[in-house]
Every structure is written in structure tokens, then in C-alpha cells.
Motif scaffolding. Structure first.
Motif, PDB file in Angstrom:
ATOM      1  N   TYR A  82       7.062  -4.184  -7.588  1.00 37.67           N
ATOM      2  CA  TYR A  82       6.869  -4.585  -6.190  1.00 37.67           C
ATOM      3  C   TYR A  82       7.090  -6.092  -6.076  1.00 37.67           C
ATOM      4  O   TYR A  82       6.504  -6.885  -6.821  1.00 37.67           O
ATOM      5  N   VAL A  83       7.935  -6.493  -5.122  1.00 38.61           N
ATOM      6  CA  VAL A  83       8.265  -7.906  -4.915  1.00 38.61           C
ATOM      7  C   VAL A  83       7.918  -8.284  -3.472  1.00 38.61           C
ATOM      8  O   VAL A  83       8.579  -7.819  -2.542  1.00 38.61           O
ATOM      9  N   PRO A  84       6.881  -9.113  -3.265  1.00 36.14           N
ATOM     10  CA  PRO A  84       6.516  -9.518  -1.905  1.00 36.14           C
ATOM     11  C   PRO A  84       7.382 -10.683  -1.426  1.00 36.14           C
ATOM     12  O   PRO A  84       7.767 -11.552  -2.200  1.00 36.14           O
ATOM     13  N   PHE A  85       7.676 -10.685  -0.127  1.00 32.73           N
ATOM     14  CA  PHE A  85       8.427 -11.764   0.513  1.00 32.73           C
ATOM     15  C   PHE A  85       7.647 -12.249   1.723  1.00 32.73           C
ATOM     16  O   PHE A  85       6.610 -11.698   2.066  1.00 32.73           O
ATOM     17  N   THR A 110       0.835  -1.199   0.000  1.00 34.78           N
ATOM     18  CA  THR A 110       0.000   0.000   0.000  1.00 34.78           C
ATOM     19  C   THR A 110       0.871   1.250   0.000  1.00 34.78           C
ATOM     20  O   THR A 110       0.633   2.185  -0.772  1.00 34.78           O
ATOM     21  N   LEU A 111       1.911   1.269   0.845  1.00 37.93           N
ATOM     22  CA  LEU A 111       2.817   2.426   0.884  1.00 37.93           C
ATOM     23  C   LEU A 111       3.571   2.594  -0.427  1.00 37.93           C
ATOM     24  O   LEU A 111       3.753   3.713  -0.903  1.00 37.93           O
ATOM     25  N   THR A 112       4.005   1.493  -1.016  1.00 35.85           N
ATOM     26  CA  THR A 112       4.686   1.563  -2.309  1.00 35.85           C
ATOM     27  C   THR A 112       3.757   2.173  -3.358  1.00 35.85           C
ATOM     28  O   THR A 112       4.167   3.042  -4.136  1.00 35.85           O
ATOM     29  N   SER A 113       2.506   1.749  -3.358  1.00 38.27           N
ATOM     30  CA  SER A 113       1.522   2.315  -4.290  1.00 38.27           C
ATOM     31  C   SER A 113       1.294   3.800  -4.039  1.00 38.27           C
ATOM     32  O   SER A 113       1.168   4.589  -4.975  1.00 38.27           O
ATOM     33  N   ASN A 127      13.021  -1.035   0.149  1.00 39.16           N
ATOM     34  CA  ASN A 127      11.801  -1.549   0.757  1.00 39.16           C
ATOM     35  C   ASN A 127      11.222  -0.512   1.707  1.00 39.16           C
ATOM     36  O   ASN A 127      11.917   0.423   2.099  1.00 39.16           O
ATOM     37  N   THR A 128       9.945  -0.667   1.995  1.00 45.09           N
ATOM     38  CA  THR A 128       9.319   0.125   3.050  1.00 45.09           C
ATOM     39  C   THR A 128       9.051  -0.857   4.166  1.00 45.09           C
ATOM     40  O   THR A 128       8.491  -1.917   3.953  1.00 45.09           O
ATOM     41  N   ASN A 129       9.477  -0.482   5.359  1.00 51.01           N
ATOM     42  CA  ASN A 129       9.297  -1.386   6.478  1.00 51.01           C
ATOM     43  C   ASN A 129       9.454  -0.592   7.762  1.00 51.01           C
ATOM     44  O   ASN A 129      10.084   0.467   7.751  1.00 51.01           O
TER      45      ASN A 129
END
Length: 170
Positions: A144-147, A129-132, A165-167
Motif C-alpha cells: 500500500y502506497v499513500p499519496f 481500509t478498503l485495500t486491507s 488504486n481504490t478511489n
């Protein structure tokens, strides 16, 4: 959430404070229900309406997930009782990356659209969501690459397999 993540750590801190100050007479047991970006925990809540012995400790995904995925619950199936924290997220790049600011990084992404990989802890979660939101606000276009969790994302970033990344720092 999964064990060891920000939500789990915060839940256990609240559990210890309740126990320390004897805020209730019953012991509190934290049960992790990882999966589906929190959906498993919210489904647990939905299946126990009115059960005074179950409280779900979650994130904003309680209301965000139903907007982006088909789930077995709606936000209106849940009854929020408290908002306890604001979860701060950061934009992370490798320490040896050439960017000195978020603007430098975003400018580099905009110069080469859809070539920079932004990792996240899951799909359809806060990270995505933050990346978007960053993409929408700045015009930058990421892959976007999910882990499987924040630890995996940090490992991929440190290894140079993703660009950012956003974290949350937790």
C-alpha cells in the motif's frame, strides 16, 4: 477535507441546495480543514461543543480513525445528525493493463504477493481500509502506497508508478 475532493464537492452541493431552497436564514460558508484523513475537521468539532453555527461534514473516518491512530478526539465526542450518502469506491487499474476483471487482477496479485502497488489518497483512510479488506477477503497481498489526495493517486496510476488504486469516481 481538502479542497476539490469528494467530501468537499458533496458539501458544496448541500450548501447550494440549502441556499437555493432557503432552508435556513444564515449564509453557509464551507471551510476546508484538510489533514489527518479528516481528523483536523473532527478536532474542530470537538473544540466547539454546543456551537450551533458549526456543523462538520465528514466521512466514516469520524469513527474509523480512532481505531487506527491516536487522536485528540473520540467518536463519542461527536454527535451525528444525518447520514447523507454512500460513497462508492472502485478498483482502478491502467486502461492498458491486461486485466479484464477484478478477479483477473486479484489472481495476478495473489500469484506474486507483495509486488503489486496499491495506491491510496492517504494512510489510515478509506482507501487503505478498503485495500486491507480486499487483502483479507481474497488473500491477495499488496504494497500500500499513500499519496496526498486522490488526484495524485490517479496521476501515479496513469503514469504506471502504481498498479492499482481504490478511489471514488468523484
Amino acid at each position: 477535507s481538502a479542497p476539490g475532493g469528494g467530501t468537499d464537492n458533496f458539501t458544496r452541493m448541500i450548501q447550494s441546495l440549502i441556499t437555493k431552497y432557503k432552508l435556513i436564514d444564515q449564509p453557509i460558508v464551507v471551510v476546508n480543514k484538510g489533514g489527518g484523513s479528516g481528523a483536523e475537521g473532527y478536532l474542530t468539532a470537538k473544540t466547539a461543543p454546543g456551537d450551533p453555527y458549526k456543523v462538520i461534514f465528514g466521512t466514516n473516518n469520524a469513527y474509523l480513525l480512532p481505531y487506527v491512530a491516536k487522536l485528540g478526539y473520540r467518536f463519542s465526542d461527536l454527535t451525528p445528525v444525518a447520514a447523507l450518502a454512500l460513497d462508492e469506491f472502485l478498483l482502478w487499474v491502467k486502461e492498458d493493463a491486461p486485466y479484464k476483471s477484478a478477479k483477473d487482477y486479484i489472481d495476478a496479485v495473489k500469484a506474486k504477493p507483495e509486488t503489486f502497488k496499491m495506491g491510496g489518497s492517504q494512510s489510515k483512510d478509506t482507501d487503505q481500509t478498503l485495500t486491507s479488506m480486499i487483502a483479507h477477503t481474497t488473500g491477495a497481498k499488496f504494497i500500500y502506497v499513500p499519496f496526498q489526495g486522490g488526484g495524485a493517486v490517479g496521476t501515479q496510476l496513469a503514469g504506471g508508478h502504481i498498479d492499482s488504486n481504490t478511489n471514488n469516481p468523484n
